[in-house]
Design an enzyme around this catalytic site. Sequence first.
Site, mmCIF file in Angstrom:
data_model
loop_
_atom_site.group_PDB
_atom_site.id
_atom_site.type_symbol
_atom_site.label_atom_id
_atom_site.label_comp_id
_atom_site.label_asym_id
_atom_site.label_seq_id
_atom_site.Cartn_x
_atom_site.Cartn_y
_atom_site.Cartn_z
ATOM 1 N N SER A 164 0.837 -1.192 0.000
ATOM 2 C CA SER A 164 0.000 0.000 0.000
ATOM 3 C C SER A 164 0.888 1.265 0.000
ATOM 4 C CB SER A 164 -0.972 -0.049 1.186
ATOM 5 O OG SER A 164 -2.034 0.843 1.007
ATOM 6 N N ASP A 245 -9.550 -4.915 -5.028
ATOM 7 C CA ASP A 245 -8.906 -3.791 -4.351
ATOM 8 C C ASP A 245 -9.122 -2.510 -5.147
ATOM 9 O OD1 ASP A 245 -7.252 -2.101 -2.919
ATOM 10 O OD2 ASP A 245 -5.395 -3.161 -3.389
ATOM 11 N N HIS A 277 -8.042 -5.486 -0.603
ATOM 12 C CA HIS A 277 -6.793 -4.824 -0.228
ATOM 13 C C HIS A 277 -6.113 -5.531 0.952
ATOM 14 C CE1 HIS A 277 -3.998 -1.534 -0.362
ATOM 15 N NE2 HIS A 277 -4.248 -1.165 0.882
#
Length: 304
Positions: A164, A245, A277
């Site tokens: 991320s 995601d 995610h």
Amino acid sequence: MASSTEITHDFPPFIRVYKDGRVERLFATPRLPPSTDPVTGVQSKDVVISPDLDVKSRIFLPKVDPEAPPQKLPLIIYVHGGGFCIGSPLNIVTQGFLTPLVSQTPAVAVAIGYRLAPEHPLPAAYHDCWEAFQWIASHADGSGPDSWINDYVDTSRVFLVGESAGANLAHYIAVQAGINKTKLGVRGLITLHPYFSQKEPDKMIQYLYPDSSGSDDDPKLNPCSDPDLEKMGCPRVLVVVAERDYLKPRGVGYKETLEKSKWGGKVEFMENEGEDHVFYLFNPSSEKAKGLFQALISFVNQVV
């Protein structure tokens, strides 16, 4: 004096900021002390890389035979995610991710700590991550300040891993490593569900990074605007996305940016169908998480 309840900024699921300046982190995970994992034998310890900042990083060492000569292992430099404003190298999520990776690869890992926004606005996190990398690089000749890195790490086999926002930071380290001709042999970069900005400004990033547009014209936030991308200091990148995601298009865009650039390295791509995610952090025992772990291990152990 009572704390204010008036909210000035609300960015779920990350942070809420009140009028009196108080920051509430909406997604908190417990921190764990360094320990020896009873199942795998992986040991961990904390180090303070910059005493001026008092930010801890954590080193993970796979089970070793104290009677045998030290075996030189790959090094994984891990940068946690969390929108630049939550997360920690010391929490249960990081331990759950790195313990099996360190044990099964096997490899040594350093989970980098960095100052969080908004108390420490961006680009502080970028500066901290680069400083941590330089501290690790001080062990390249085997005489750095940490004995585990000196004794057990093959500094010619280093891999950057981030998820991320941490993938964004790991990419930044890779580019800086190429620009500055590091003594470490960075063999690869793994970006898991990476965050990069897009054309539409990101309101939370604009708040966390006051000097930035928060969009894809910022070279730290999006490699498509980085004139130094071609200097990225590793030959291989693995880009991992998840089908459901919301950041999947950013990962696909990152892959395409690398392929179109003058960088000249090899890009590998992996997608987990039906997953969201960072699913592997919250359900590490699932079959797809196990498959992802095996892909990461293969990437690190691949002889090139």
